[in-house]
Each structure stands twice: as C-alpha cells, then as structure tokens.
Design a protein around this motif. Structure first.
Motif, PDB file in Angstrom:
ATOM      1  N   HIS A   1      47.395  47.402  77.063  1.00  0.00           N
ATOM      2  CA  HIS A   1      47.485  48.866  77.124  1.00  0.00           C
ATOM      3  C   HIS A   1      48.883  49.361  76.744  1.00  0.00           C
ATOM      4  O   HIS A   1      49.030  50.247  75.894  1.00  0.00           O
ATOM      5  N   PHE A   2      49.895  48.786  77.362  1.00  0.00           N
ATOM      6  CA  PHE A   2      51.242  49.337  77.204  1.00  0.00           C
ATOM      7  C   PHE A   2      51.947  48.908  75.914  1.00  0.00           C
ATOM      8  O   PHE A   2      53.001  49.450  75.603  1.00  0.00           O
ATOM      9  N   LYS A   3      51.360  48.018  75.157  1.00  0.00           N
ATOM     10  CA  LYS A   3      51.927  47.747  73.829  1.00  0.00           C
ATOM     11  C   LYS A   3      51.816  48.982  72.946  1.00  0.00           C
ATOM     12  O   LYS A   3      52.594  49.149  72.009  1.00  0.00           O
ATOM     13  N   HIS A   4      50.856  49.857  73.261  1.00  0.00           N
ATOM     14  CA  HIS A   4      50.596  51.013  72.398  1.00  0.00           C
ATOM     15  C   HIS A   4      50.653  52.357  73.124  1.00  0.00           C
ATOM     16  O   HIS A   4      50.490  53.391  72.492  1.00  0.00           O
ATOM     17  N   HIS A   5      50.881  52.336  74.431  1.00  0.00           N
ATOM     18  CA  HIS A   5      50.923  53.569  75.216  1.00  0.00           C
ATOM     19  C   HIS A   5      52.143  53.544  76.127  1.00  0.00           C
ATOM     20  O   HIS A   5      52.480  52.512  76.686  1.00  0.00           O
ATOM     21  N   GLY A   6      52.742  54.683  76.283  1.00  0.00           N
ATOM     22  CA  GLY A   6      53.913  54.787  77.146  1.00  0.00           C
ATOM     23  C   GLY A   6      53.535  55.116  78.581  1.00  0.00           C
ATOM     24  O   GLY A   6      52.375  55.359  78.909  1.00  0.00           O
ATOM     25  N   ALA A   7      54.532  55.105  79.423  1.00  0.00           N
ATOM     26  CA  ALA A   7      54.382  55.523  80.821  1.00  0.00           C
ATOM     27  C   ALA A   7      55.698  56.179  81.227  1.00  0.00           C
ATOM     28  O   ALA A   7      56.770  55.666  80.895  1.00  0.00           O
ATOM     29  N   ASP A   8      55.603  57.297  81.925  1.00  0.00           N
ATOM     30  CA  ASP A   8      56.846  57.922  82.356  1.00  0.00           C
ATOM     31  C   ASP A   8      57.440  57.126  83.515  1.00  0.00           C
ATOM     32  O   ASP A   8      56.820  56.209  84.047  1.00  0.00           O
ATOM     33  N   ARG A   9      58.646  57.477  83.903  1.00  0.00           N
ATOM     34  CA  ARG A   9      59.352  56.687  84.927  1.00  0.00           C
ATOM     35  C   ARG A   9      58.597  56.654  86.251  1.00  0.00           C
ATOM     36  O   ARG A   9      58.557  55.630  86.920  1.00  0.00           O
ATOM     37  N   LYS A  10      58.013  57.766  86.619  1.00  0.00           N
ATOM     38  CA  LYS A  10      57.263  57.819  87.875  1.00  0.00           C
ATOM     39  C   LYS A  10      56.071  56.865  87.819  1.00  0.00           C
ATOM     40  O   LYS A  10      55.804  56.135  88.771  1.00  0.00           O
TER      41      LYS A  10
ATOM     42  N   ALA B   1      65.514  47.390  73.729  1.00  0.00           N
ATOM     43  CA  ALA B   1      66.685  46.880  73.006  1.00  0.00           C
ATOM     44  C   ALA B   1      67.961  47.640  73.352  1.00  0.00           C
ATOM     45  O   ALA B   1      69.035  47.046  73.447  1.00  0.00           O
ATOM     46  N   GLY B   2      67.873  48.939  73.577  1.00  0.00           N
ATOM     47  CA  GLY B   2      69.047  49.738  73.900  1.00  0.00           C
ATOM     48  C   GLY B   2      69.610  49.484  75.289  1.00  0.00           C
ATOM     49  O   GLY B   2      70.719  49.910  75.583  1.00  0.00           O
TER      50      GLY B   2
ATOM     51  N   ALA C   1      55.081  44.367  77.351  1.00  0.00           N
ATOM     52  CA  ALA C   1      54.525  45.343  76.415  1.00  0.00           C
ATOM     53  C   ALA C   1      55.523  46.451  76.111  1.00  0.00           C
ATOM     54  O   ALA C   1      55.664  46.869  74.961  1.00  0.00           O
ATOM     55  N   PHE C   2      56.220  46.917  77.132  1.00  0.00           N
ATOM     56  CA  PHE C   2      57.190  47.993  76.951  1.00  0.00           C
ATOM     57  C   PHE C   2      58.304  47.562  76.001  1.00  0.00           C
ATOM     58  O   PHE C   2      58.724  48.336  75.134  1.00  0.00           O
ATOM     59  N   LEU C   3      58.760  46.331  76.146  1.00  0.00           N
ATOM     60  CA  LEU C   3      59.804  45.828  75.255  1.00  0.00           C
ATOM     61  C   LEU C   3      59.342  45.900  73.805  1.00  0.00           C
ATOM     62  O   LEU C   3      60.099  46.291  72.914  1.00  0.00           O
ATOM     63  N   TYR C   4      58.087  45.560  73.562  1.00  0.00           N
ATOM     64  CA  TYR C   4      57.541  45.620  72.204  1.00  0.00           C
ATOM     65  C   TYR C   4      57.341  47.073  71.764  1.00  0.00           C
ATOM     66  O   TYR C   4      57.792  47.469  70.685  1.00  0.00           O
ATOM     67  N   GLN C   5      56.676  47.854  72.603  1.00  0.00           N
ATOM     68  CA  GLN C   5      56.291  49.211  72.235  1.00  0.00           C
ATOM     69  C   GLN C   5      57.499  50.090  71.976  1.00  0.00           C
ATOM     70  O   GLN C   5      57.463  50.956  71.116  1.00  0.00           O
ATOM     71  N   HIS C   6      58.556  49.864  72.709  1.00  0.00           N
ATOM     72  CA  HIS C   6      59.735  50.724  72.588  1.00  0.00           C
ATOM     73  C   HIS C   6      60.728  50.102  71.608  1.00  0.00           C
ATOM     74  O   HIS C   6      61.689  49.464  71.996  1.00  0.00           O
ATOM     75  N   GLN C   7      60.437  50.196  70.357  1.00  0.00           N
ATOM     76  CA  GLN C   7      61.267  49.893  69.195  1.00  0.00           C
ATOM     77  C   GLN C   7      61.087  48.515  68.578  1.00  0.00           C
ATOM     78  O   GLN C   7      61.220  48.394  67.385  1.00  0.00           O
TER      79      GLN C   7
END
Length: 128
Positions: free
Chosen positions: A103-112, A24-25, A62-68
């Motif tokens: 997986h990624f709805k609930h777990h992050g991943a760094d940029r690399k 969102a940001g 998933a990232f869009l959901y997981q991150h806020q």
C-alpha cells in the motif's frame, strides 16, 4: 543509497527506534561512508517496544521507496533489495508486512496516521 537506507532502518528498529519519516533527505553520510548512514530529523519516531513491528516495517520500507527513491530505483529492483533484507529483520508476519508495504509504496500517510501504525497496526484506509 537504497541498500544503506534499508540497513539503517533495520539498525534503528533493532534499537527500538522506529523512524516514521525516514527518506533520503533525512539520512546523512558519516565521513562520506555510504555504509555508515546516520538518521536525522528524529522528532517523528516511535521509541520503545513496538507491538506491531511487521506493519511498521512494511510502512517504513515502503515510505523510503515512495518518497523519492522511486525516481531513481525501479520498483522491481527495490522489491528485490527489500526481500534480501527481510531475513535481517527478525521474525515478522509476512502477510501483515505485505499489506502495509504494498500500500505505502504508492500512497502517502500524514504524520498523525504514521503514528497509528506502531500503536494500533491499523490505518482506516487499509482493509485489514
């Protein structure tokens, strides 16, 4: 915002721009029109023909959901929104998409790690 964000991801992907940090940001309203969002912070993108579009899309949605968004939209509702948008995504391997999406709805991943997704379609922590 969730619907418009999903649509933004699909629009960018159709142009071979795969934003790997879209939350969102990193979305801007264009003339207060929620249906015309613009992506910002484009330094964390994969640009070009993507050899792993199903895995990448699974991660992105998933990232869009997981991150806020998870703070404001229930997972069930978000899953329904995603399902309704997948027809617009073009051909995807649903099994590969689901592995990354769930997986990624609930777990992050760094940029690399994020940059490995479109390049290899794999991440060490996922059983593939």
């Amino acid at each position: 915002l969730a619907k418009a964000g999903l649509d933004l991801i699909l629009q960018l992907n159709q142009q071979n721009i795969y934003h790997l940090d879209l939350w969102a940001g990193n979305m801007m309203l264009n003339n207060n029109d929620i249906n015309n969002l613009k992506a910002i912070d484009l330094e964390n993108c994969f640009v070009g023909k993507n050899p792993h579009p199903s895995e990448t899309l699974g991660f992105q949605l998933a990232f869009l959901y997981q991150h806020q968004l998870s703070e404001f939209v229930s997972e069930v509702l978000y899953d329904q929104l995603v399902k309704s948008r997948l027809a617009k995504a073009g051909p995807i391997d649903k099994n590969r998409f689901d592995i990354f999406y769930e997986h990624f709805k609930h777990h992050g991943a760094d940029r690399k790690e994020r940059h490995l997704i479109p390049k290899t379609g794999r991440l060490p922590q996922l059983p593939l």
